[in-house]
Design an enzyme around this catalytic site. Structure first.
Site, mmCIF file in Angstrom:
data_model
loop_
_atom_site.group_PDB
_atom_site.id
_atom_site.type_symbol
_atom_site.label_atom_id
_atom_site.label_comp_id
_atom_site.label_asym_id
_atom_site.label_seq_id
_atom_site.Cartn_x
_atom_site.Cartn_y
_atom_site.Cartn_z
ATOM 1 N N ASP A 178 0.852 -1.185 0.000
ATOM 2 C CA ASP A 178 0.000 0.000 0.000
ATOM 3 C C ASP A 178 0.897 1.248 0.000
ATOM 4 O OD1 ASP A 178 -3.118 0.624 0.442
ATOM 5 O OD2 ASP A 178 -1.987 2.063 1.623
ATOM 6 N N TYR A 303 -2.876 11.248 0.675
ATOM 7 C CA TYR A 303 -3.490 11.062 -0.643
ATOM 8 C C TYR A 303 -3.519 12.389 -1.403
ATOM 9 C CZ TYR A 303 -5.107 6.387 0.585
ATOM 10 O OH TYR A 303 -5.151 5.060 0.925
ATOM 11 N N HIS A 356 -4.862 -7.762 0.563
ATOM 12 C CA HIS A 356 -4.120 -6.513 0.509
ATOM 13 C C HIS A 356 -3.266 -6.266 1.754
ATOM 14 C CE1 HIS A 356 -3.316 -2.485 -0.964
ATOM 15 N NE2 HIS A 356 -3.751 -1.947 0.157
#
Length: 386
Positions: A178, A303, A356
């Site tokens: 990630d 982000y 994930h």
């Protein structure tokens, strides 16, 4: 400044306030359709928050988090919180472990023992690591950046300074998925001279020059398109307007839980039963690292800084020996040939299961692959007289 010893000690009034907010939560009626079809399952979030309020024991988990040495170290104006545990073996290799969102450095806490003391966990002492597990800036007990510009490259630079200048490791290995994969790849691009090798359980690469319209590119696009359409709403919000959502998450523990738990439900290899993989206690301890530090906004801002400002370059070559572990329930990785064009790919392992969040979803598979990859690099280094 040198690292300062640190212990987690959440004030009682923070826990009292949490309980008050959980008691006052107002839940919506579920929308028509399947329980997770519209996002978070209202019934499960209510069940989780009831457990949070009446059964979850933060002090027990806080004591467990404090079991290993942890520190704060100011780098580039921000305090980095990290565990630093020395290995028990003939020549421990420094290993930087970097987490992602909506996780925390708690991801790796249960792997500290097997990584630092493999002989005590059924392994070979020669595979020992010194582990360094920081929280990303703006996450958990790390400080919150007070100025713009903290994208993955700046995070990577801060982590490299932590490792080399403050901890005295001129060369080290790194692992991540990630955000951790982006930060670790940035280390390989910008600080290759300090890296022994990179291990990734998520990797990013575009098509090689001239391959944009190939059948391989089309097939990959068809595989990714439905995921982008259905699962990337969170990405768009946090890359463009993170504060609009974070105000609510900072006020409501149930709101924070709903936003996070839906991602764990979707991205783990759980066959629809999240607690088959992640217990309520694990989910809530991870959540607490966001709640008690009020870091929903500062975490989401990564982000905005990286993707919202177009700073996520996935084409720069990574000329550091790299391993990629592929977990079947993770988001599709680019074709192997694309990864080989970008990375110095030495190991590529397709796992039988896992999603994930590999460090908690399939920890023994991740651990085995990390050990095997760096074992090969250690042997090569010894053979070269290094």
């Amino acid at each position: 400044m040198p690292p300062r010893p640190f212990r987690i000690d959440v004030p009682r009034d923070v826990l009292t306030d949490l309980h008050r907010r959980l008691d006052a939560t107002r839940y919506p009626e579920p929308l028509p359709g399947g329980p997770w079809e519209h996002g978070a399952n209202v019934s499960y979030v209510r069940e989780l928050c009831t457990y949070w309020r009446h059964q979850y024991d933060w002090r027990r988990h806080e004591a467990e988090l404090n079991r290993y040495p942890q520190f704060l170290c100011e780098v580039d104006g921000v305090d980095l919180h990290f565990w630093h545990v020395r290995g028990k073996g003939p020549s421990p290799l420094p290993l930087l472990l970097t987490h992602g969102w909506p996780c925390s450095n708690y991801d790796f806490h249960h792997l500290i023992g097997p990584l630092t003391d493999p002989a005590a966990h059924g392994g070979d002492a020669a595979d020992a690591f010194d582990v360094i597990i920081p929280a990303l800036p703006g996450y958990g007990f790390s400080g919150k950046p007070r100025e713009p510009g903290w994208d993955v490259s700046r995070v990577a630079a801060a982590f490299n300074r932590l490792m080399t200048e403050h901890l005295g490791y001129p060369r080290y290995g790194a692992q991540g998925g990630d955000w951790g994969a982006l930060v670790t790849s940035a280390l390989g691009v910008e600080h290759a001279g300090n890296l022994v090798g990179l291990h990734l359980n998520m990797a990013f690469a575009g098509p090689p020059p001239g391959g944009e319209q190939s059948e391989l590119a089309q097939a990959y696009g068809q595989k990714v398109a439905p995921i982008m359409a259905k699962e990337m709403g969170y990405f768009q919000v946090q890359s463009t307007k993170p504060m609009s959502l974070a105000i609510g998450q900072s006020d409501s523990p149930a709101g924070l839980a709903a936003w996070f738990v839906e991602k764990f439900q979707t991205w783990t290899d759980c066959d629809g039963d999240l607690e088959r993989v992640l217990s309520k206690d694990w989910l809530l301890t991870n959540l607490m690292l966001y709640w008690v530090t009020n870091s929903a906004a500062s975490a989401a801002n990564l982000y905005y800084e990286t993707h919202g400002k177009g700073r996520a370059d996935q084409s720069n070559p990574v000329r550091v020996p790299t391993a990629v572990a592929v977990f079947p329930k993770d988001m599709p990785l680019p074709p192997r040939s694309w990864l080989e064009a970008r990375y110095d790919l030495r190991r590529y392992t397709e796992m039988a299961r896992g999603g994930h969040f590999a460090a908690v979803d399939a920890p023994e598979l991740l651990l085995g692959d990390v050990r095997a990859f760096f074992r090969e690099l250690r042997q090569a280094t010894r053979a070269q007289g290094g």
